[in-house]
Design a protein around this motif. Structure first.
Motif, PDB file in Angstrom:
ATOM      1  N   THR A   9       0.805  -1.127  -0.054  1.00 13.88           N
ATOM      2  CA  THR A   9       0.152   0.132  -0.145  1.00 13.88           C
ATOM      3  C   THR A   9       0.629   1.113  -0.192  1.00 13.88           C
ATOM      4  N   GLU A  10       0.407   2.421  -0.595  1.00  9.98           N
ATOM      5  CA  GLU A  10       1.191   3.416  -0.844  1.00  9.98           C
ATOM      6  C   GLU A  10       0.042   4.565  -0.546  1.00  9.98           C
ATOM      7  N   LEU A  11       0.696   5.872  -0.623  1.00  6.36           N
ATOM      8  CA  LEU A  11      -0.382   7.083  -0.422  1.00  6.36           C
ATOM      9  C   LEU A  11      -1.186   6.926   0.756  1.00  6.36           C
ATOM     10  N   ASP A  12      -0.363   6.860   2.076  1.00 10.36           N
ATOM     11  CA  ASP A  12      -1.165   6.624   3.273  1.00 10.36           C
ATOM     12  C   ASP A  12      -2.409   5.661   3.145  1.00 10.36           C
ATOM     13  N   GLY A  13      -2.151   4.419   2.557  1.00  7.32           N
ATOM     14  CA  GLY A  13      -2.995   3.301   2.398  1.00  7.32           C
ATOM     15  C   GLY A  13      -3.963   3.367   1.823  1.00  7.32           C
ATOM     16  N   VAL A  33      -1.329 -16.917 -11.974  1.00  2.00           N
ATOM     17  CA  VAL A  33      -1.299 -15.614 -11.860  1.00  2.00           C
ATOM     18  C   VAL A  33      -2.522 -15.175 -11.931  1.00  2.00           C
ATOM     19  N   ALA A  34      -3.625 -15.497 -12.846  1.00  4.13           N
ATOM     20  CA  ALA A  34      -4.927 -15.057 -12.849  1.00  4.13           C
ATOM     21  C   ALA A  34      -5.792 -14.999 -11.625  1.00  4.13           C
ATOM     22  N   ARG A  35      -5.369 -16.343 -11.060  1.00  4.10           N
ATOM     23  CA  ARG A  35      -6.165 -16.549  -9.836  1.00  4.10           C
ATOM     24  C   ARG A  35      -5.525 -15.513  -8.706  1.00  4.10           C
ATOM     25  N   GLU A  36      -4.568 -15.231  -8.633  1.00  6.56           N
ATOM     26  CA  GLU A  36      -3.973 -14.448  -7.663  1.00  6.56           C
ATOM     27  C   GLU A  36      -4.379 -12.928  -7.996  1.00  6.56           C
ATOM     28  N   LEU A  37      -4.013 -12.533  -9.371  1.00  7.30           N
ATOM     29  CA  LEU A  37      -4.710 -10.996  -9.682  1.00  7.30           C
ATOM     30  C   LEU A  37      -6.192 -10.875  -9.365  1.00  7.30           C
ATOM     31  N   ALA A  38      -7.133 -11.810  -9.495  1.00  3.73           N
ATOM     32  CA  ALA A  38      -8.392 -11.697  -9.311  1.00  3.73           C
ATOM     33  C   ALA A  38      -8.516 -11.324  -7.734  1.00  3.73           C
ATOM     34  N   ALA A  39      -7.925 -12.401  -6.928  1.00  2.66           N
ATOM     35  CA  ALA A  39      -8.005 -12.064  -5.538  1.00  2.66           C
ATOM     36  C   ALA A  39      -7.359 -10.565  -5.114  1.00  2.66           C
ATOM     37  N   ALA A  40      -6.153 -10.309  -5.598  1.00  4.58           N
ATOM     38  CA  ALA A  40      -5.827  -8.849  -5.377  1.00  4.58           C
ATOM     39  C   ALA A  40      -6.790  -7.564  -5.886  1.00  4.58           C
ATOM     40  N   PHE A  41      -7.708  -7.948  -7.071  1.00  6.55           N
ATOM     41  CA  PHE A  41      -8.329  -6.820  -7.437  1.00  6.55           C
ATOM     42  C   PHE A  41      -9.646  -6.852  -6.608  1.00  6.55           C
ATOM     43  N   ASP A  42     -10.174  -8.213  -5.951  1.00  5.73           N
ATOM     44  CA  ASP A  42     -11.150  -8.352  -5.283  1.00  5.73           C
ATOM     45  C   ASP A  42     -10.751  -7.474  -3.797  1.00  5.73           C
ATOM     46  N   ARG A  43      -9.519  -7.722  -3.305  1.00  7.00           N
ATOM     47  CA  ARG A  43      -9.160  -6.789  -2.069  1.00  7.00           C
ATOM     48  C   ARG A  43      -9.216  -5.215  -2.554  1.00  7.00           C
ATOM     49  N   LEU A  44      -8.736  -4.812  -3.485  1.00 10.32           N
ATOM     50  CA  LEU A  44      -9.001  -3.503  -3.912  1.00 10.32           C
ATOM     51  C   LEU A  44     -10.408  -2.993  -3.764  1.00 10.32           C
ATOM     52  N   ASP A  45     -11.236  -3.760  -4.406  1.00  9.96           N
ATOM     53  CA  ASP A  45     -12.739  -3.565  -4.201  1.00  9.96           C
ATOM     54  C   ASP A  45     -13.402  -3.516  -2.789  1.00  9.96           C
ATOM     55  N   ALA A  46     -12.599  -4.413  -2.131  1.00 17.70           N
ATOM     56  CA  ALA A  46     -13.272  -4.602  -0.782  1.00 17.70           C
ATOM     57  C   ALA A  46     -12.762  -3.710   0.264  1.00 17.70           C
ATOM     58  N   ASP A  47     -11.898  -3.049   0.121  1.00 16.56           N
ATOM     59  CA  ASP A  47     -11.128  -2.155   1.201  1.00 16.56           C
ATOM     60  C   ASP A  47     -11.690  -0.782   0.880  1.00 16.56           C
ATOM     61  N   PRO A  48     -12.510  -0.101   1.867  1.00 18.06           N
ATOM     62  CA  PRO A  48     -13.046   1.179   1.417  1.00 18.06           C
ATOM     63  C   PRO A  48     -12.164   2.046   1.708  1.00 18.06           C
ATOM     64  N   ASP A  49     -10.884   1.944   2.178  1.00 19.76           N
ATOM     65  CA  ASP A  49      -9.739   2.968   2.204  1.00 19.76           C
ATOM     66  C   ASP A  49      -8.843   3.171   0.964  1.00 19.76           C
TER      67      ASP A  49
END
Length: 256
Positions: A9-13, A33-49
């Motif tokens: 994470t960057e820019l103050d999280g 790679v595809a599976r892990e990218l999907a999980a990373a983007f799910d994290r991106l959408d799920a974290d309100p910060d």
């Protein structure tokens, strides 16, 4: 087996940097790679910060696309119904910036095209060489190029299979920022800094409309845009934005 994706994470999280971490394979994409990218983007959408994602590659380049060795063994670089790389067909709701060093070719360029903004080093090689291997760029490359740049430029990229200079792609509007070699991530973070203070609902709603506007057309677009606009404009954050403007202070977004 260790993860092939690293995230920081960057820019103050508020920005999630997602790094393809297979430099020994030129960051080629297989099903893992595809599976892990999907999980990373799910994290991106799920974290309100988190307000923005940045996709980059470790080592000498962004990505050489599909792992051809894995493909010959029956391994296809997709995940569920999300398309190539686990997101090319169904990108995340949150805006994503591609930070390209070295090369983004074949599926590597297709992943960059699935992002909302592109930063590329001036010496990077971008192209769709699929025709040289009796393949077509079916991970969104042909579809997105045809919508975003002049037809004859798109045809040159797709039909010759040769890389196109970054400066030319900047001139036709495909690349947002050209960075000095080795500074693509730095420039991408500076671009991300222009997004992260903006309202999350406004960012998500604006991206939703932008992604679909070409398919909707103008007449249908007005109808499709209406409920999105109403949801955002009637939110608590919309009231907070107006209040903060009147009070001459920074807004405090709550994503609702």
């Amino acid at each position: 087996m260790s993860s092939v994706i690293t995230t920081t994470t960057e820019l103050d999280g508020r920005a999630l940097v997602i790094s393809l971490n297979r430099p020994e394979a030129r960051n080629a994409v297989n099903s893992q790679v595809a599976r892990e990218l999907a999980a990373a983007f799910d994290r991106l959408d799920a974290d309100p910060d988190l307000r923005v994602g940045i996709l980059r590659g470790e080592g000498r380049g962004f990505s050489a696309g599909m792992d051809l060795k894995a493909f010959l063994e029956g391994d296809f670089p997709a995940f569920e119904d999300r398309g190539f790389g686990g997101f090319a067909q169904k990108p995340p709701r949150t805006p994503v910036i591609a930070a390209i060093e070295g090369f983004a070719v074949a599926g590597g360029l297709e992943m960059a095209l699935a992002c909302d903004l592109i930063v590329a080093a001036s010496d990077a090689k971008l192209g769709l060489p699929e025709v040289k291997r009796s393949l077509i760029a079916a991970g969104g490359g042909l579809l997105r190029l045809a919508q975003r740049i002049p037809y004859h430029v798109a045809a040159e990229i797709a039909l010759t299979g040769d890389p196109v200079p970054v400066e030319r792609l900047y001139q036709v509007g495909l690349v947002n920022r050209v960075a000095e070699p080795g500074r693509a991530l730095e420039v991408a973070l500076a671009l991300a800094a222009q997004l992260v203070d903006n309202a999350p609902l406004g960012l998500e709603g604006s991206k939703h409309v932008l992604e679909r506007a070409a398919d909707w057309g103008l007449e249908r677009g007005w109808q499709e845009q209406e409920p999105i606009m109403m949801r955002v404009n009637q939110s608590e954050d919309a009231r907070e934005g107006a209040t903060a403007f009147a009070e001459r202070r920074p807004p405090v977004w709550r994503g609702r």
